[in-house]
Design an enzyme around this catalytic site. Structure first.
Site, PDB file in Angstrom:
ATOM      1  N   GLU A   9       0.799  -1.230   0.000  1.00  0.00           N
ATOM      2  CA  GLU A   9       0.000   0.000   0.000  1.00  0.00           C
ATOM      3  C   GLU A   9       0.828   1.275   0.000  1.00  0.00           C
ATOM      4  O   GLU A   9       0.467   2.257  -0.620  1.00  0.00           O
ATOM      5  CB  GLU A   9      -0.927   0.075   1.225  1.00  0.00           C
ATOM      6  CG  GLU A   9      -1.842  -1.089   1.388  1.00  0.00           C
ATOM      7  CD  GLU A   9      -1.344  -1.992   2.480  1.00  0.00           C
ATOM      8  OE1 GLU A   9      -0.189  -2.429   2.377  1.00  0.00           O
ATOM      9  OE2 GLU A   9      -2.100  -2.268   3.431  1.00  0.00           O
ATOM     10  N   ASP A  82      -1.813  -5.052   3.834  1.00  0.00           N
ATOM     11  CA  ASP A  82      -1.860  -5.424   5.254  1.00  0.00           C
ATOM     12  C   ASP A  82      -2.735  -6.654   5.521  1.00  0.00           C
ATOM     13  O   ASP A  82      -3.680  -6.925   4.774  1.00  0.00           O
ATOM     14  CB  ASP A  82      -2.382  -4.244   6.082  1.00  0.00           C
ATOM     15  CG  ASP A  82      -1.369  -3.110   6.161  1.00  0.00           C
ATOM     16  OD1 ASP A  82      -0.174  -3.372   5.950  1.00  0.00           O
ATOM     17  OD2 ASP A  82      -1.776  -1.966   6.417  1.00  0.00           O
ATOM     18  N   ASP A  84      -5.433  -7.729   7.091  1.00  0.00           N
ATOM     19  CA  ASP A  84      -6.740  -7.583   7.719  1.00  0.00           C
ATOM     20  C   ASP A  84      -7.792  -7.407   6.628  1.00  0.00           C
ATOM     21  O   ASP A  84      -7.484  -7.517   5.436  1.00  0.00           O
ATOM     22  CB  ASP A  84      -6.755  -6.402   8.703  1.00  0.00           C
ATOM     23  CG  ASP A  84      -6.356  -5.079   8.056  1.00  0.00           C
ATOM     24  OD1 ASP A  84      -6.286  -5.010   6.802  1.00  0.00           O
ATOM     25  OD2 ASP A  84      -6.127  -4.102   8.789  1.00  0.00           O
ATOM     26  N   GLU A  86      -9.362  -4.806   5.441  1.00  0.00           N
ATOM     27  CA  GLU A  86      -9.107  -3.705   4.515  1.00  0.00           C
ATOM     28  C   GLU A  86      -7.976  -4.072   3.563  1.00  0.00           C
ATOM     29  O   GLU A  86      -8.040  -3.807   2.352  1.00  0.00           O
ATOM     30  CB  GLU A  86      -8.755  -2.442   5.296  1.00  0.00           C
ATOM     31  CG  GLU A  86      -9.175  -1.145   4.630  1.00  0.00           C
ATOM     32  CD  GLU A  86     -10.671  -0.980   4.522  1.00  0.00           C
ATOM     33  OE1 GLU A  86     -11.118  -0.370   3.528  1.00  0.00           O
ATOM     34  OE2 GLU A  86     -11.410  -1.469   5.391  1.00  0.00           O
ATOM     35  N   TYR A 304       2.122  -5.871  13.297  1.00  0.00           N
ATOM     36  CA  TYR A 304       0.986  -5.131  12.744  1.00  0.00           C
ATOM     37  C   TYR A 304       0.133  -4.541  13.867  1.00  0.00           C
ATOM     38  O   TYR A 304      -0.193  -5.226  14.838  1.00  0.00           O
ATOM     39  CB  TYR A 304       0.140  -6.052  11.863  1.00  0.00           C
ATOM     40  CG  TYR A 304      -0.887  -5.310  11.048  1.00  0.00           C
ATOM     41  CD1 TYR A 304      -0.522  -4.223  10.246  1.00  0.00           C
ATOM     42  CD2 TYR A 304      -2.226  -5.681  11.075  1.00  0.00           C
ATOM     43  CE1 TYR A 304      -1.455  -3.545   9.489  1.00  0.00           C
ATOM     44  CE2 TYR A 304      -3.170  -5.002  10.321  1.00  0.00           C
ATOM     45  CZ  TYR A 304      -2.780  -3.931   9.529  1.00  0.00           C
ATOM     46  OH  TYR A 304      -3.714  -3.246   8.789  1.00  0.00           O
ATOM     47  N   ARG A 306      -2.974  -3.204  13.908  1.00  0.00           N
ATOM     48  CA  ARG A 306      -4.447  -3.299  13.951  1.00  0.00           C
ATOM     49  C   ARG A 306      -4.819  -4.739  14.294  1.00  0.00           C
ATOM     50  O   ARG A 306      -4.871  -5.596  13.440  1.00  0.00           O
ATOM     51  CB  ARG A 306      -5.050  -2.871  12.605  1.00  0.00           C
ATOM     52  CG  ARG A 306      -4.809  -1.397  12.303  1.00  0.00           C
ATOM     53  CD  ARG A 306      -5.490  -0.938  11.021  1.00  0.00           C
ATOM     54  NE  ARG A 306      -5.215   0.458  10.765  1.00  0.00           N
ATOM     55  CZ  ARG A 306      -4.213   0.914  10.023  1.00  0.00           C
ATOM     56  NH1 ARG A 306      -3.398   0.048   9.440  1.00  0.00           N
ATOM     57  NH2 ARG A 306      -4.017   2.206   9.846  1.00  0.00           N
ATOM     58  N   HIS A 350      -4.022 -13.554  14.346  1.00  0.00           N
ATOM     59  CA  HIS A 350      -3.209 -12.356  14.535  1.00  0.00           C
ATOM     60  C   HIS A 350      -2.416 -12.447  15.828  1.00  0.00           C
ATOM     61  O   HIS A 350      -2.711 -13.238  16.716  1.00  0.00           O
ATOM     62  CB  HIS A 350      -4.094 -11.120  14.567  1.00  0.00           C
ATOM     63  CG  HIS A 350      -4.613 -10.737  13.219  1.00  0.00           C
ATOM     64  ND1 HIS A 350      -5.223  -9.533  12.980  1.00  0.00           N
ATOM     65  CD2 HIS A 350      -4.615 -11.391  12.044  1.00  0.00           C
ATOM     66  CE1 HIS A 350      -5.580  -9.462  11.705  1.00  0.00           C
ATOM     67  NE2 HIS A 350      -5.219 -10.596  11.124  1.00  0.00           N
TER      68      HIS A 350
END
Length: 849
Positions: A9, A82, A84, A86, A304, A306, A350
């Site tokens: 990203e 990433d 997740d 999103e 990470y 989140r 995670h």
């Protein structure tokens, strides 16, 4: 050119990964989402399974072109956003956009930390896109679009244009509003505390004194709620004898908290560092994506950020235990590794937020981080290391002291002290600890039951119960999390959005609703109580989780939601709307009006009462409905033309809208008074005419462009003059602007002294105006605005010197109408001199700032 294409990203992430993968891979950054729903239309085909109509981002046109070109020449495309929802959605959008442009195989690579070993492992085990994750993200996006696009217009019609509602943000606003109403409704209750100072020594000069607090009166909880009783009790206990009635020594263990998840990191950063949730996530992103730490090169410093899982990889846990043993000693390691349980909804795959390498201590990387990065990294590192350490050993001593007052009542006082006998994890993570009192425990330790104690002082203090505190960003996030609202990737956005929309304001770190926030919340809760209920919103989050887990389908969930949603919106549109009989009776009355006011132009709009009434009447004849907004307008018309409708009140009383009519009449009176206040008097008009005529022969400065904004004195002056000529009363701020113009153009005004006296300005005050900035300063800023290549920022100690940022801050100050200080002007001159040289990049002088 490499035939292996990797897409992430952000450029920072691309740089870090690029150095780890080497020259066989070509790394590109998508700059976030490259496709989304259209801005100006719903973009969701409800009839066809809520199919989203994605469009390519115009701002990403260049990036998209480059990605297509690179994909066309590649044999393999690795999608590495990433790990997740999103990130998975971004990966899927990239795949959809590129799949017809290349014959390359696509691979999804996912990693929770950016280290050489993690990246190598991710590419070794490259997999496929997880469509459950993608569907969950799409469902959230479609839900938010449906709510935003269909609820926001209701707000426009009832409150004001341009405002908006959000499926989750509006619930966060509701929490803030309800807390504020609790505070406003709170009635404080009086209570009194009693504190005595005692000594085990009979000698009045003894230094061994401890405090004790009243807890019981005649065996019942001490409760004193008025000053008379408080004074009586204080007098009763002063001459009394005190004895130790009980002693208790209790060993305690204090265990470390689990490593950070997103919400707890945001809360700790707010409480301990004063960071907003948004700032915390921005800095955490930098630490995750990678920084150059010297000999170790560029590496991601934390995992990470989140996540809602407190899981820790076994390798990281073992490494941490080894570090603790080597650096602190084996006594600080628990016999068995510490494990923490995540909440039921957490994504077990995670990890918690932890340092990628425990050996990269905060002190070791400090020279390579800015102050904010260092503070947040220290917090994460210490929390993680502490989570794997042995508990702190503490000893708690409690002494109870009793006396019989002169009033015959038995009073019991209590003193409790805790001392840490083994620091355990507190040796590393003690950010919220207060210094312990090491004297009081020793005094208590030597007491024996039945010992006499001697009163040195007795006091009482009046207190009042406190209302619940306003939310801080940290406590609001904690409230959202505890209610199951939002997820790690959305907490900061939720809290930020309600502030950006000015529904919630922040004062001294505390959040409170604005007037607009109250209005928006009250309207939404009144008209759509089910949609914006805390429990319903939490339930929707659970359903999104179930899509992610494959337990529920995207279309199934949206279908279930939309059935209720359509009914709710339809009901909301009817709130405040009149019954058919009411509407018909008022329309018939207004149809009798023969003399309508002439159309009136206000600004760009023309207001025509007769034309408006005819349009409402025509619509009513078609569908027998009148909206709430139209009904209020009809009531206002009825008040305006009541002299032509003699039977108005009688009909209103009979049909049940007399009270509404009276409210409309009161509003009309208030509006007329406001209009009167904003209308210039004859005296004002005469003064304005005289004042503005003094500027008739002024030769105005040419319009000036600064940082994309045009400053035009004449245009600004004329706009104020036009308002005055239209009969409006000028505000104090507008008159102050006229005063600044008078000072600026004083040499062209023959009666300047008279004007300045009337306006109450001096030359010094006028020079504070933005348009009246020192011409030399404006010239220097204009020169620097043309610089196309700025020197790279340099770091000296903890401070970063960035010429471009420094110039922009001065330009903003000038644009805001604030005069630069002599020190700033001096620095500006040095900066301009630096960039007037032929080769400015050779000049690294930092003293200008």
């Amino acid at each position: 050119m490499s035939s292996k294409l990797v897409i992430v990203e952000s450029p920072a992430k691309a740089r870090t990964i690029g150095k780890m993968l080497g020259k066989d891979y070509q790394i590109f950054a998508s700059m976030g989402h490259i496709r989304d729903l259209p801005e100006r239309s719903l973009g969701v085909d409800i009839a066809n399974g809520f199919l989203p109509n994605y469009v390519e981002s115009k701002s990403r046109a260049k990036v998209i072109k480059e990605l297509r070109s690179a994909a066309k020449k590649s044999d393999a495309v690795y999608l590495a956003p990433d790990p997740d929802r999103e990130g998975e959605a971004i990966a899927w959008h990239l795949h959809e956009m590129l799949k017809d442009k290349t014959k390359a195989d696509f691979h999804r690579v996912s990693f929770h930390e950016i280290t050489k070993s993690a990246i190598a492992k991710a590419f070794e085990h490259a997999g496929e896109l997880d469509m459950h994750l993608v569907d969950s993200q799409q469902a959230r996006r479609v839900l938010d679009r449906l709510v935003g696009y269909q609820i926001s217009p209701l707000l426009w019609s009832q409150i004001e244009k341009g405002i908006s509602a959000g499926r989750v943000q509006s619930v966060a606003l509701r929490l803030v509003v309800e807390r504020e109403r609790e505070i406003l409704a709170f009635e404080p209750e009086e209570y009194w505390n009693f504190i005595i100072k005692l000594s085990p020594d009979a000698s009045s000069g003894g230094e061994r004194v401890f405090e004790s607090r009243l807890v019981r009166i005649d065996g019942e909880k001490a409760k004193v709620d008025n000053g008379n009783d408080a004074a009586r009790i204080l007098e009763a206990i002063k001459p009394s004898a005190y004895k130790v009635s009980g002693l208790k020594f209790v060993p305690k263990k204090r265990y470390a908290s689990p490593p950070f998840i997103t919400s707890t990191m945001q809360q700790a950063a707010s409480s301990n560092l004063g960071f907003s949730a948004n700032r915390t996530m921005r800095i955490a992103q930098q630490l995750y994506e990678g920084l150059d730490v010297g000999a170790g090169g560029t590496v991601g410093l934390i995992t990470y950020m989140r996540t809602d899982s407190v899981n820790i990889a076994r390798e990281a846990q073992d490494a941490c235990r080894g570090f603790i043993a080597a650096e602190l000693g084996r006594d600080y390691i628990p016999e068995k590794p510490n494990f923490y349980k995540s909440k039921a909804s957490a994504q077990e795959a995670h990890e918690a937020i932890r340092p990628t390498d425990v050996n990269l201590t905060p002190e070791r990387v400090k020279p390579f981080l800015d102050d904010a990065q260092f503070k947040l990294y220290s917090l994460v590192w210490r929390r993680f290391v502490a989570s794997q350490m042995a508990p702190a050993q503490q000893a708690q001593t409690t002494a109870e002291i009793e006396t019989t007052g002169t009033d015959g009542h038995c009073y019991r006082f209590r003193t409790t002290a805790t001392v840490t006998t083994f620091q355990g994890f507190l040796k590393v993570y003690r950010v919220t600890e207060k210094d312990e009192d090491l004297v009081t425990p020793e005094i208590l330790k030597n007491l024996k039951e039945g010992d006499e104690c001697f009163l040195r002082d007795a006091m009482n203090e009046q207190k009042f119960t406190e209302p619940p505190p306003r939310f801080s960003e940290a406590s609001l996030i904690r409230e959202l999390e505890s209610n199951g609202i939002g997820r790690p990737s959305t907490y900061a956005t939720i809290v930020n959005t309600i502030q950006n929309r000015r529904y919630v304001l922040k004062d001294s770190g505390r959040l409170h609703p604005s007037e607009l926030g109250f209005k928006v919340n009250d309207y939404l809760v009144k008209t759509l109580p089910d949609l914006f209920q805390v429990g319903f919103t939490a339930g929707m989050e659970t359903r999104l989780d179930e899509i992610e887990e494959g337990k529920l389908t995207y279309t199934g969930m949206l279908n279930d939601f939309y059935k209720d949603f359509v009914t709710w919106v339809d009901s909301a549109k009817k709130v405040g709307a009149p019954s058919e009989n009411k509407a018909e009776s008022l329309i018939k009355l207004l149809d009798k009006v023969e003399e309508w006011a002439e159309p009136e132009k206000r600004g760009r709009r023309t207001y025509d009462d007769h034309k408006f009434f005819n349009s409402v009447q025509e619509k009513f004849f078609k569908d027998n409905t009148v909206t709430a907004k139209q009904w209020q307008a009809l009531l206002q018309l009825a008040v305006t033309y009541k002299n032509q409708i003699p039977e108005l009140e009688a009909v209103a009383s009979r049909e049940g809208f007399l009270e509404e009519l009276q409210e409309a009449g009161q509003k009309a009176i208030e509006m007329a008074e406001k209009q009167k206040e904003s209308t210039a008097s004859e005296k004002d008009i005469a003064q304005y005419k005289d004042l503005f005529s003094a500027f008739d022969n002024v030769k105005w400065a040419e319009p000036e462009n600064r940082r994309g904004r045009t400053y035009d004195d004449k245009k600004f002056f004329d706009s104020i003059k036009k308002q005055a000529e239209s009969g409006k009363k000028l505000s104090d701020k507008q008159m102050a602007v006229v005063g600044r113009f008078a000072v600026k153009y004083k040499d062209q005004l023959s009666n300047f002294d008279d004007i300045s006296s009337r306006l109450g300005v001096t030359i010094e005050e006028g020079e504070q105006g933005g348009a009246l900035q020192d011409p030399e300063v404006l010239k220097l800023l204009e020169t620097l605005s043309k610089v196309t290549k700025w020197a790279e920022p340099t770091k000296k100690g903890r401070r970063v010197y960035d010429d471009k940022v420094f110039y922009e801050s001065l330009q903003r100050q000038a644009d805001d109408g604030r005069k630069l200080s002599p020190k700033q002007v001096f620095a500006l001159k040095k900066l301009a001199g630096k960039y007037s040289k032929k080769d400015p990049e050779q000049n690294t002088d930092e003293s200008a700032q």
